[in-house]
Enzyme design. Structure first.
Site, mmCIF file in Angstrom:
data_model
loop_
_atom_site.group_PDB
_atom_site.id
_atom_site.type_symbol
_atom_site.label_atom_id
_atom_site.label_comp_id
_atom_site.label_asym_id
_atom_site.label_seq_id
_atom_site.Cartn_x
_atom_site.Cartn_y
_atom_site.Cartn_z
ATOM 1 N N ASP A 1 14.205 39.520 -12.720
ATOM 2 C CA ASP A 1 14.881 40.795 -12.532
ATOM 3 C C ASP A 1 13.835 41.856 -12.194
ATOM 4 O OD1 ASP A 1 17.596 42.361 -13.186
ATOM 5 O OD2 ASP A 1 15.910 43.552 -13.926
ATOM 6 N N ASN B 1 15.991 52.909 -5.568
ATOM 7 C CA ASN B 1 17.159 53.213 -4.735
ATOM 8 C C ASN B 1 17.507 54.698 -4.779
ATOM 9 O OD1 ASN B 1 17.761 50.709 -3.608
ATOM 10 N ND2 ASN B 1 19.014 50.072 -5.342
ATOM 11 N N ASP C 1 16.402 47.419 -0.218
ATOM 12 C CA ASP C 1 16.628 46.172 0.523
ATOM 13 C C ASP C 1 15.300 45.549 0.948
ATOM 14 O OD1 ASP C 1 19.331 46.486 0.241
ATOM 15 O OD2 ASP C 1 19.678 47.197 2.293
ATOM 16 N N ASP D 1 19.559 42.896 -8.092
ATOM 17 C CA ASP D 1 18.110 42.642 -8.095
ATOM 18 C C ASP D 1 17.752 41.459 -8.986
ATOM 19 O OD1 ASP D 1 18.902 44.015 -10.382
ATOM 20 O OD2 ASP D 1 16.971 45.023 -10.624
#
Length: 266
Positions: free
Chosen positions: A137, A145, A154, A180
Site C-alpha cells: 500500500d 492526489n 496515476d 493504491d
C-alpha cells in the site's frame, strides 16, 4: 508443407486442380500467430505458389498473362483474409486483456489475481512447495492526489507497477487490487530465496517513487511453508502485516512465516 503440396498438385495435374482454399490455412495460421505482417508474407508466398504451379504445368492458357492475373486475384484474396485474421486475433487479445488486466498499470486485476492465485495454491499443495503472498500500500497517496492532482497519482502508480514487474519472475503473479493497493505471489521459492526476493521487491518499489519524496510503499509479506489456507485468508494475513509495517513507519517491510501448525497474525 501445405504450399509445396499445392504447388506439386497444380504442376503435375496440368493446372486442372486448384485447391485454392487450402492455401488459406497457412495464411490464417501465420496471421494469427505472427500478426498482420507475417500473414501478408504468407499470403504473397501462397499467391506466388499459385503462379509457379501454373507456369510449371503443361497447360496452355489463352494468354501468357493468365497465370499472373490468377496469382494477382489470389494474392488480393489471401491478403484480405490475412488482414481479417490478424484483426480478429488482436481483438480477442485486447478483450482478454480488458478482462484480466488493470487498465492503468497493465498488472493483473483483482479478479484474475485471485483466480490465478488459487490455481497456484492448489499446485503448491500438490507439490508441497512454499508460497509467499505480499500486500502493498502506498503511504500518503491521498496527499499526493490532493496536492498535485490525479495525473501525478496515476504516474506514481504506474512507476510502482513497473518496478514490481521488474522485481519478479515471469512465473510470479503481480496485481493492482484497486486504488493504491498492490499484491504479489511468489511461487516455488525457498526460505532464503524468498527473503531476498521480498526485500528486493520492497526496495525496488520504494526506489521507484524517488520522484515523489512524500510517497513510500509499506509491504506485508506472509510466507507459507504449507499453503493450505484459502487464498483470501493468505492475502488477508499479508494485509494485516502491511498494517503492521505502516505502524512501524512509512516504507517499512514486515515479514512473517506461517508454518503448517498455525495461522494467526492477530
Amino acid at each position: 508443407a501445405t504450399l509445396i503440396a499445392l504447388f506439386s498438385i497444380r504442376a503435375v495435374s496440368g493446372a486442372e486442380f486448384a485447391f485454392a482454399s487450402l492455401a488459406l490455412l497457412p495464411v490464417i495460421w501465420s496471421a494469427w500467430v505472427t500478426g498482420r505482417a507475417g500473414g501478408w508474407v504468407m499470403a504473397l508466398l501462397a499467391s506466388a505458389t499459385w503462379i509457379a504451379g501454373d507456369l510449371a504445368s503443361d497447360r496452355e492458357f489463352s494468354s501468357p498473362s493468365v497465370p499472373w492475373l490468377n496469382g494477382l486475384v489470389h494474392a488480393l484474396m489471401y491478403l484480405l483474409v490475412a488482414t481479417l485474421a490478424a484483426e480478429l486475433q488482436g481483438l480477442l487479445r485486447r478483450e482478454h486483456d480488458r478482462a484480466t488486466r488493470d487498465e492503468l498499470t497493465g498488472l493483473l486485476n483483482r479478479r484474475h489475481f485471485l483466480d490465478a492465485g488459487q490455481l497456484e495454491v492448489a499446485r503448491a499443495i500438490r507439490h508441497k512447495r512454499r508460497l509467499t503472498v505480499l500486500f502493498m500500500d502506498l503511504d500518503h497517496f491521498k496527499q499526493l492526489n490532493d496536492s498535485q492532482g490525479h495525473h501525478a497519482g496515476d504516474e506514481a502508480l504506474k512507476a510502482v507497477a513497473q518496478s514490481l514487474l521488474s522485481s519478479v519472475r515471469s512465473t510470479d503473479l503481480v496485481a493492482r487490487l484497486g486504488g493504491d493497493e498492490f499484491a504479489a505471489m511468489l511461487v516455488e521459492v525457498d526460505q532464503e530465496g524468498g527473503s531476498m526476493a521480498v526485500q528486493r521487491l520492497a526496495a525496488t518499489a520504494n526506489a521507484a517513487l524517488s520522484a515523489y519524496p512524500s510517497l513510500s510503499v509499506s509491504v506485508g509479506a506472509a510466507r507459507f511453508a504449507d499453503p493450505t489456507p484459502p487464498l483470501a485468508d493468505m492475502l488477508g494475513a499479508a494485509d494485516l502485516l502491511m498494517y503492521r509495517a505502516k505502524q512501524a513507519g512509512s516504507g517499512s517491510l514486515v515479514v512473517e512465516d506461517f508454518p503448517a501448525s498455525g495461522f494467526d497474525v492477530a
